[in-house]
Design a protein around this motif. Structure first.
Motif, PDB file in Angstrom:
ATOM      1  N   UNK A  93       0.873  -1.174   0.000  1.00  0.00           N
ATOM      2  CA  UNK A  93       0.000   0.000   0.000  1.00  0.00           C
ATOM      3  C   UNK A  93       0.902   1.214   0.000  1.00  0.00           C
ATOM      4  N   UNK A  94       0.306   2.380  -0.035  1.00  0.00           N
ATOM      5  CA  UNK A  94       1.146   3.568   0.034  1.00  0.00           C
ATOM      6  C   UNK A  94       0.481   4.627   0.885  1.00  0.00           C
ATOM      7  N   UNK A  95       1.253   5.633   1.189  1.00  0.00           N
ATOM      8  CA  UNK A  95       0.829   6.709   2.065  1.00  0.00           C
ATOM      9  C   UNK A  95       1.186   8.022   1.400  1.00  0.00           C
ATOM     10  N   UNK A  96       0.260   8.964   1.404  1.00  0.00           N
ATOM     11  CA  UNK A  96       0.605  10.314   0.976  1.00  0.00           C
ATOM     12  C   UNK A  96       1.000  11.090   2.220  1.00  0.00           C
ATOM     13  N   UNK A  97       2.249  11.515   2.280  1.00  0.00           N
ATOM     14  CA  UNK A  97       2.676  12.318   3.427  1.00  0.00           C
ATOM     15  C   UNK A  97       2.920  13.742   2.942  1.00  0.00           C
ATOM     16  N   UNK A  98       2.524  14.694   3.771  1.00  0.00           N
ATOM     17  CA  UNK A  98       2.483  16.084   3.318  1.00  0.00           C
ATOM     18  C   UNK A  98       3.742  16.821   3.736  1.00  0.00           C
TER      19      UNK A  98
ATOM     20  N   UNK B 252       4.886  10.480  -1.914  1.00  0.00           N
ATOM     21  CA  UNK B 252       4.180   9.207  -1.794  1.00  0.00           C
ATOM     22  C   UNK B 252       5.143   8.158  -1.262  1.00  0.00           C
TER      23      UNK B 252
ATOM     24  N   UNK C   8       1.244   2.266   6.911  1.00  0.00           N
ATOM     25  CA  UNK C   8       0.435   3.458   7.192  1.00  0.00           C
ATOM     26  C   UNK C   8      -0.255   3.399   8.551  1.00  0.00           C
ATOM     27  N   UNK C   9      -0.494   2.174   9.054  1.00  0.00           N
ATOM     28  CA  UNK C   9      -1.124   2.021  10.366  1.00  0.00           C
ATOM     29  C   UNK C   9      -0.178   1.277  11.305  1.00  0.00           C
TER      30      UNK C   9
ATOM     31  N   UNK D 245       3.619   4.470  12.668  1.00  0.00           N
ATOM     32  CA  UNK D 245       2.609   5.358  12.077  1.00  0.00           C
ATOM     33  C   UNK D 245       2.910   6.831  12.346  1.00  0.00           C
TER      34      UNK D 245
ATOM     35  N   UNK E 292       4.113   9.157   9.620  1.00  0.00           N
ATOM     36  CA  UNK E 292       3.174   9.711   8.647  1.00  0.00           C
ATOM     37  C   UNK E 292       2.879  11.172   8.913  1.00  0.00           C
ATOM     38  N   UNK E 293       2.975  11.574  10.189  1.00  0.00           N
ATOM     39  CA  UNK E 293       2.642  12.968  10.514  1.00  0.00           C
ATOM     40  C   UNK E 293       3.825  13.775  11.014  1.00  0.00           C
TER      41      UNK E 293
ATOM     42  N   UNK F 168       5.415  16.029   8.526  1.00  0.00           N
ATOM     43  CA  UNK F 168       4.503  17.132   8.195  1.00  0.00           C
ATOM     44  C   UNK F 168       4.577  18.207   9.273  1.00  0.00           C
TER      45      UNK F 168
ATOM     46  N   UNK G  24      -4.703  -2.705  19.724  1.00  0.00           N
ATOM     47  CA  UNK G  24      -4.762  -1.571  18.793  1.00  0.00           C
ATOM     48  C   UNK G  24      -5.283  -0.323  19.507  1.00  0.00           C
TER      49      UNK G  24
ATOM     50  N   UNK H  60      -5.328   2.759  -2.978  1.00  0.00           N
ATOM     51  CA  UNK H  60      -4.097   2.153  -2.476  1.00  0.00           C
ATOM     52  C   UNK H  60      -3.382   3.115  -1.534  1.00  0.00           C
TER      53      UNK H  60
ATOM     54  N   UNK I 148      -3.114   5.814   1.432  1.00  0.00           N
ATOM     55  CA  UNK I 148      -3.692   6.320   2.669  1.00  0.00           C
ATOM     56  C   UNK I 148      -3.190   7.752   2.844  1.00  0.00           C
TER      57      UNK I 148
ATOM     58  N   UNK J 112      -1.915  10.565   4.907  1.00  0.00           N
ATOM     59  CA  UNK J 112      -1.200  10.757   6.179  1.00  0.00           C
ATOM     60  C   UNK J 112      -0.991   9.426   6.918  1.00  0.00           C
TER      61      UNK J 112
ATOM     62  N   UNK K 284      -3.209   5.905   9.250  1.00  0.00           N
ATOM     63  CA  UNK K 284      -4.430   5.315   9.787  1.00  0.00           C
ATOM     64  C   UNK K 284      -4.174   4.969  11.243  1.00  0.00           C
TER      65      UNK K 284
END
Lengths: 417, 167
Positions: free
Chosen positions: A192-197, A327, A355-356, A361, A364-365, A368, B78, B157, B159, B161, B163
């Motif tokens: 999967x992928x993640x969009x990080x800002x 990405x 991403x999780x 995780x 991911x932020x 940013x 979780x 596909x 995400x 930032x 989850x």
């Protein structure tokens, strides 16, 4: 070089400072596309199992340049720019395909799997009228070729003739560790992928930063997957561009710093104790190698990461999508030889990253947060002196930003800053 | 006459089951939207399985997605992790559910429904987190309808930032 120097005024302290400007400046971003992503570096394209069969086609990116990777009828791997020689349209539109030829949908220019033009529609016109000039030569046109090299099932490409051979580019220490992790047939378990800002370089720093890992990622520390009070170290490649960070879980020895230094992660651990997991099977693992290393992160300049956390093997590839957007692609892997039980453990451990990811995780932020914090102050700079002011390997401690400094050493060299 | 009554009774059961299943799906979504995350594991059977993945992984038959929990213990971990260990910018979800199609199977029902989830960060902006389908296997237990299996298939596909809160 002069123009490059005037674009960024790098502080005199050198690699221990990073001007915030490089994370938000459009001109810097453009120059990176030219000097790095179209320059003398090897970039990850795909893994060989994705193009196992003749006619297999996958698409990839080298910076903002779209790429096609193919395996031809003879089993040879090719890479080329995904841009029709006629009008420049994308030729391959799907991420994965199998075909005998590559045909542009716009005007049906058709290419062989090695990128050579084989035919064009209406070359002689229709009903004897129109068509290409008499001297049109099919063999004079092709998709722009990309140098390609494969190592341990990993396929790399470069757009520059000056890039040294792949194994030389990686160097002996980096190649040996890739061999350790990828030196047998691979199996894809999921992606999967993640969009990080944030700017891509903030992630490049982040994955080289062994200082933050056990401070920010509380889960890591709490459940003793990776802590700085385990044996471990940092290895930089000869040119300092790439790195390996590793730790050995069996050597955990509680360090007082975790309890006294206001470390968020240690407080959680102290409060909840060691048996906090109600589903402890999450961390079921086996020793795959006899070197004691149970967690490793390896980077290849500019934008590739290999992760081996317990038995969770993954490729992370982060593609710039603009000055403040990246990405981050995750490809989780196992080996063809894995037993069903081993596959099950790898699959379960995939909860740790991605991403999780329970231990990851935050990344991911967090980058940013740096992007948002620095965008208004391009004239200010980051302070990177943990573990000293040099970029050297350190196999006794990971309380250091040595590999972050190594990245900036390489970046300045290639960018001329 | 007797046959007809029996058929009506069965239809009545099915109607009740449909009602109870739809209630389960709604309660699940509302618990997440209302930040009652500790209730999340209780929507599953003790050995229930939760899987968050993508359309691509499902199509390719690949086992790794984004989250995979086997049993309430992993589900509770979780929630414990996001409450106490993980660090992230606070955010809220709103689930919008589509109608469920329900088919009886041995030991329960197979249920499919669509969803979209909107996410609001501290900035105040609401953005689409994702859209996709729930593929569920539901059983009636002593304490009511429960998920034996919930596979959340995201169309995307990518995400945005990260989850943290389950979908």
């Amino acid at each position: 070089m002069e123009a490059a120097a005037s674009l960024v005024n790098w502080p005199s302290e050198g690699i221990t400072r990073v001007p915030f400007q490089v994370f938000s400046d459009d001109e810097v971003y453009e120059r990176e596309q030219q000097r790095i992503f179209r320059g003398p570096v090897w970039q990850y394209l795909c893994i060989e199992p994705e193009i196992a069969n003749p006619g297999d086609i996958v698409t990839a990116w080298m910076g903002e340049t779209p790429i096609i990777v193919t395996r031809d009828a003879e089993g040879q791997i090719h890479a080329m720019v995904n841009r029709c020689a006629h009008k420049g349209a994308l030729v391959a539109l799907r991420g994965k395909d199998n075909a005998k030829h590559l045909t542009c949908v716009y005007h049906a220019w058709s290419y062989r799997l090695d990128g050579r033009l084989r035919s064009i529609a209406f070359q002689k016109g229709v009903n004897g009228k129109g068509g290409m000039p008499e001297d049109f030569d099919v063999s004079a046109h092709r998709l722009q070729p990309v140098r390609v090299a494969s190592f341990c099932g990993l396929v790399f490409g470069t757009l520059s003739d000056e890039t040294p051979p792949l194994e030389e580019y990686l160097g002996p220490r980096m190649s040996a560790f890739i061999q350790r992790n990828f030196g047998r047939p691979l199996k894809i378990l999921g992606r999967h992928s993640q969009i990080i800002h944030n700017n891509w370089k903030l992630y490049a720093e982040n994955v080289r930063d062994s200082y933050h890992a056990t401070l920010l990622h509380t889960f890591y520390t709490t459940f003793k997957v990776n802590r700085l009070d385990m044996d471990g170290g940092i290895v930089l490649s000869d040119k300092k561009w790439h790195h390996i960070s590793y730790s050995k879980r069996a050597t955990f020895n509680l360090d007082r710093e975790y309890l006294t230094a206001e470390v968020h992660s240690a407080k959680y651990g102290a409060k909840h104790g060691d048996s906090a997991l109600e589903g402890p099977q999450l961390l079921d693992a086996w020793d795959e190698f006899d070197d004691g290393i149970t967690h490793s992160i390896q980077t290849v300049f500019p934008n590739l990461v290999f992760q081996f956390t317990l038995n969770s093997l993954a490729i992370r590839f982060f593609a710039p999508k603009g000055v403040d957007k990246t990405e981050l692609k995750w490809i989780f892997l196992g080996y063809e030889r894995d037993t069903p039980e081993q596959t099950e453990m790898r699959v379960r451990q995939s909860n740790l990253t991605g991403a999780a990811g329970l231990v990851a995780l935050e990344d991911g932020c967090i980058n940013e947060f740096v992007q948002r914090g620095t965008v208004g102050a391009p004239e200010r700079a980051a302070f990177i002196e943990m573990g000293g002011r040099v970029a050297e390997s350190n196999e006794s401690s990971r309380a250091t930003e040595a590999s972050v400094r190594g990245f900036w050493h390489g970046y300045r060299e290639i960018m001329g800053f | 006459m007797q046959v007809l009554e029996r058929r009506e009774a069965r239809a009545g059961d099915a109607a009740d089951a449909g009602h109870d299943i739809r209630q389960l799906l709604a309660d699940y979504a509302h618990a997440l939207d209302d930040d009652r995350l500790e209730a999340w594991p209780d929507f599953f059977t003790e050995d229930g399985c939760y899987r968050l993945t993508t359309r691509e992984n499902v199509a390719a038959g690949l086992p790794v997605g984004i989250i995979l929990c086997h049993g309430r213990g992993m589900l509770r971990d979780r929630i414990a992790a996001l409450r106490t260990a993980n660090i992230y910018e606070p955010h809220w979800y709103t689930h919008v559910l589509g109608p469920a199609s329900i088919d009886a199977e041995e030991g329960g029902w197979r249920v499919r429904s669509n969803f979209s989830v909107y996410r609001t960060f501290e900035s105040g902006e609401s953005m689409l987190y994702g859209a996709g389908r729930y593929l569920d296997r539901v059983s009636r237990t002593a304490s009511g309808m429960r998920l034996r299996e919930r596979t959340v298939v995201l169309d995307s596909r990518c995400i945005d930032v990260l989850t943290v809160i389950p979908v």
